[in-house]
Scaffold this active site. Sequence first.
Site, PDB file in Angstrom:
ATOM      1  N   ARG A 289     -15.602   1.857  -1.561  1.00 39.85           N
ATOM      2  CA  ARG A 289     -15.328   0.540  -1.004  1.00 39.85           C
ATOM      3  C   ARG A 289     -15.416   0.687   0.510  1.00 39.85           C
ATOM      4  NH1 ARG A 289      -9.816  -2.473  -1.811  1.00 39.85           N
ATOM      5  NH2 ARG A 289      -9.014  -0.868  -0.432  1.00 39.85           N
TER       6      ARG A 289
ATOM      7  N   GLU B 283     -11.618 -10.908  -5.064  1.00 45.40           N
ATOM      8  CA  GLU B 283     -10.182 -10.911  -4.776  1.00 45.40           C
ATOM      9  C   GLU B 283      -9.738 -12.134  -3.983  1.00 45.40           C
ATOM     10  OE1 GLU B 283      -9.164  -7.231  -2.770  1.00 45.40           O
ATOM     11  OE2 GLU B 283     -10.890  -7.340  -1.463  1.00 45.40           O
TER      12      GLU B 283
ATOM     13  N   ARG C 108       1.879 -10.095  -1.159  1.00 46.13           N
ATOM     14  CA  ARG C 108       2.072  -8.999  -2.114  1.00 46.13           C
ATOM     15  C   ARG C 108       3.117  -7.981  -1.678  1.00 46.13           C
ATOM     16  NH1 ARG C 108      -3.796  -5.999  -1.719  1.00 46.13           N
ATOM     17  NH2 ARG C 108      -2.800  -4.073  -2.301  1.00 46.13           N
TER      18      ARG C 108
ATOM     19  N   ARG D 129     -10.691   4.008  -1.732  1.00 45.22           N
ATOM     20  CA  ARG D 129     -10.228   3.188  -0.609  1.00 45.22           C
ATOM     21  C   ARG D 129     -10.502   3.961   0.679  1.00 45.22           C
ATOM     22  NH1 ARG D 129      -5.740   1.803  -4.448  1.00 45.22           N
ATOM     23  NH2 ARG D 129      -5.611  -0.467  -4.519  1.00 45.22           N
TER      24      ARG D 129
ATOM     25  N   HIS E 211       0.796  -1.235   0.000  1.00 42.80           N
ATOM     26  CA  HIS E 211       0.000   0.000   0.000  1.00 42.80           C
ATOM     27  C   HIS E 211       0.822   1.276   0.000  1.00 42.80           C
ATOM     28  CE1 HIS E 211      -3.329  -2.816   0.562  1.00 42.80           C
ATOM     29  NE2 HIS E 211      -3.955  -1.924  -0.164  1.00 42.80           N
TER      30      HIS E 211
ATOM     31  N   CYS F 128     -10.115  -3.156 -10.495  1.00 43.72           N
ATOM     32  CA  CYS F 128      -9.563  -1.954  -9.872  1.00 43.72           C
ATOM     33  C   CYS F 128      -8.188  -2.196  -9.247  1.00 43.72           C
ATOM     34  CB  CYS F 128     -10.534  -1.392  -8.836  1.00 43.72           C
ATOM     35  SG  CYS F 128     -10.878  -2.541  -7.509  1.00 43.72           S
TER      36      CYS F 128
ATOM     37  N   ASN G 243      -4.788  -7.137  -7.071  1.00 46.23           N
ATOM     38  CA  ASN G 243      -3.651  -7.118  -6.130  1.00 46.23           C
ATOM     39  C   ASN G 243      -3.760  -8.270  -5.136  1.00 46.23           C
ATOM     40  OD1 ASN G 243      -3.190  -4.715  -7.368  1.00 46.23           O
ATOM     41  ND2 ASN G 243      -3.951  -3.463  -5.692  1.00 46.23           N
ATOM     42  N   ASP G 244      -4.957  -8.412  -4.583  1.00 50.97           N
ATOM     43  CA  ASP G 244      -5.147  -9.500  -3.629  1.00 50.97           C
ATOM     44  C   ASP G 244      -5.388 -10.827  -4.318  1.00 50.97           C
ATOM     45  OD1 ASP G 244      -4.777  -8.511  -0.990  1.00 50.97           O
ATOM     46  OD2 ASP G 244      -6.528  -7.239  -1.301  1.00 50.97           O
TER      47      ASP G 244
HETATM   48  C1  PEP Z   1      -6.939  -5.199  -4.865  1.00 49.49           C
HETATM   49  O1  PEP Z   1      -6.761  -6.051  -4.009  1.00 49.49           O
HETATM   50  O2  PEP Z   1      -6.686  -5.366  -6.067  1.00 49.49           O
HETATM   51  C2  PEP Z   1      -7.476  -3.876  -4.506  1.00 49.49           C
HETATM   52  C3  PEP Z   1      -7.800  -2.995  -5.418  1.00 49.49           C
HETATM   53  O3  PEP Z   1      -7.559  -3.576  -3.191  1.00 49.49           O
HETATM   54  P1  PEP Z   1      -6.304  -3.146  -2.271  1.00 49.49           P
HETATM   55  O4  PEP Z   1      -5.137  -2.935  -3.162  1.00 49.49           O
HETATM   56  O5  PEP Z   1      -6.700  -1.904  -1.564  1.00 49.49           O
HETATM   57  O6  PEP Z   1      -6.167  -4.322  -1.377  1.00 49.49           O
HETATM   58 MG    MG Z   2      -7.626  -5.797  -2.051  1.00 48.87          MG
END
Ligand code: PEP
Ligand code: MG
Length: 601
Positions: free
Chosen positions: A343, A442, A476, A307, A200, A513, A465-466
């Site tokens: 979200r 995710e 990650r 977010r 993040h 996203c 991402n997740d």
């Molecule tokens: C993701 O997991 O792709 C996502 C957009 O959420 P975050 O990156 O905030 O976990």
């Molecule tokens: Mg996520």
Amino acid sequence: MVKKDTEKKEMIFNGIPAAPGIAFGEVFVVNVDELPVTPDPISSKDIKPEIAEFEDALKRTGEELSELHKALAAEMGEDHAKILDSHIMILADEMMKDETIDLIKKEKVGAAYAFTKIIDKTLTAFEHMEDQYLKERAEDIKDVKRRVIRNLLGQKTEGIANLRKKAIVVARNLTPSDTVGFKRKYVLAFVSDTGGRTSHAAIIAKSIGIPAVVGLDQFSSHAKPYDQLIVDGLTGQVVLNPKPETVKLYKEAQRRFVEIEKELLTLKDYPAVTLDERLIELSGNIEMEEEVENVIRHGARGIGLFRTEYFFITRGTLPGEEEQYRYYKEVVKKVAPDPVLFRTLDIGGDKIAKWVDDSKEDNPYMGWRGIRFTLSRKDIFRTQLRAIFRAAAHGRARVMFPMVSVVDEVRQAIAICNEVKDDLKRERYQYGEDVEIGIMIETPSAVVMSDLLAREVDFFSIGSNDLVQYALAVDRGNSRISYLYDTLHPAILRMINDTVTSAHNAGIWVGLCGEMASDTRIIGILLLIGLGLDEFSASAYFIPEIKKIIRSVTYDETRVLVKKALKMSTSAEIIKLCNEFIEEKRPELLEYIPQDPISER
Ligand code: PEP
Ligand code: MG
């Protein structure tokens, strides 16, 4: 003595490109290590000066904290500055001061040692407290301790907040809350030893538009204050004490980067439509309200991921309904008539809020996160939903739940939304009636169950991402195994394909996203178009590039490409296939692929 740059050896490091752009500047090492304190004896005649020094260190720490308080309030608002209230209270504790002075006198030891002994007693007591809020204050005590000791030992506190001139922040590790506190006018770029592309802190760098390279292993131990540095957030290269000819190469690369960026921005007002007229909704990701203008300036139609947890992370206390409502309303009004996709709180993983019971978990990413947290803290969930539904009356809003892994979570969350709407109606509040409700896809179970989940909601948004971390079992944020964090892994393409098929069979739309839309650059975007996504949401900077690619290809040709890619067994084969496609069919896209200036030498 600091060596002149010309005497220092140029060193090149390779890390993970986390946020685009090229920066040149002086190193500012964020020193988070504790300084060693030893019980050196002092003579009777030194007692008085030692106490005076201690008092002076307390005073200087107090000044440091109030300066930081002032800066934070000016930059991020009074509420954010509250994060420092408990630090200031701890420092002002008379008992701690008196006990330290007594110890200096009684045991004839230096102030640093005496203060450490006294404050460690308090620290241990706090760490063992049952009450979670008090337990968390231990971190604040540690911070105060570090500051006082540094002031006592005459070392400069290299906290990010102490940055008073433009520099490149170098750290071992940076947390999301560190980066949120960056003074944008001073931080030219940041580099860290740890972290991954989608940790993040990297996401924040992208949002605020500063270049970043993470996962540099031992880099921070090589960089010294005043060293010169080049950060290439496009290729992940970092050059310490560059030679003049290297600087020249990077200046040229920077010029190219700025030129391309300028050219892409001319697409701002054009739709994201393929050559054969498939329209894709292109929206932006934000973490804070201040980012809205930037996202719109880059040509996004709406916010595809807000977010909301950052509003909660950056303050010391839990925000109430009115405070959240006012904040969300501003965003909805600024973006109207386009939609804002809220979200709901995604606390957990590497995003920790001070006010949360964040007792250490062994596997935080698989722990009390996202919808798991909000369903077990319904008071917090309801308050946030009330604020979102009320804000929706001022424009268009969508609501989305993160980290869903079971159907029942979605049912429970939707039931709460309905109750919240009923309450608002009864209490005669204005609220959005037609707020679409969706979920993030995710977790692997959400993909496998996507045909059933699609019956429950109005839309899906894939959180790549997740999804990548859970599907491939790769943390990650862990740079050691980042080579395995592969968004183009055939398993990921298949999962996205299954999700899109489920959504379309059920007649709902599906977006993405995660950073995949921005990080895999041209290849990833080509595949995502062909996979049939209806919407992309990305950080501001990438929006023009994604639009350019969408406008340069036909949907049909990308579908053919995807059909072939879905039969391949490795990402290397998929990359080769896509590169051949670009070279043969769309060579004009080649100029958007970042080049490594050093290998061009
Ligand atoms: C993701 O997991 O792709 C996502 C957009 O959420 P975050 O990156 O905030 O976990
Ligand atoms: Mg996520």
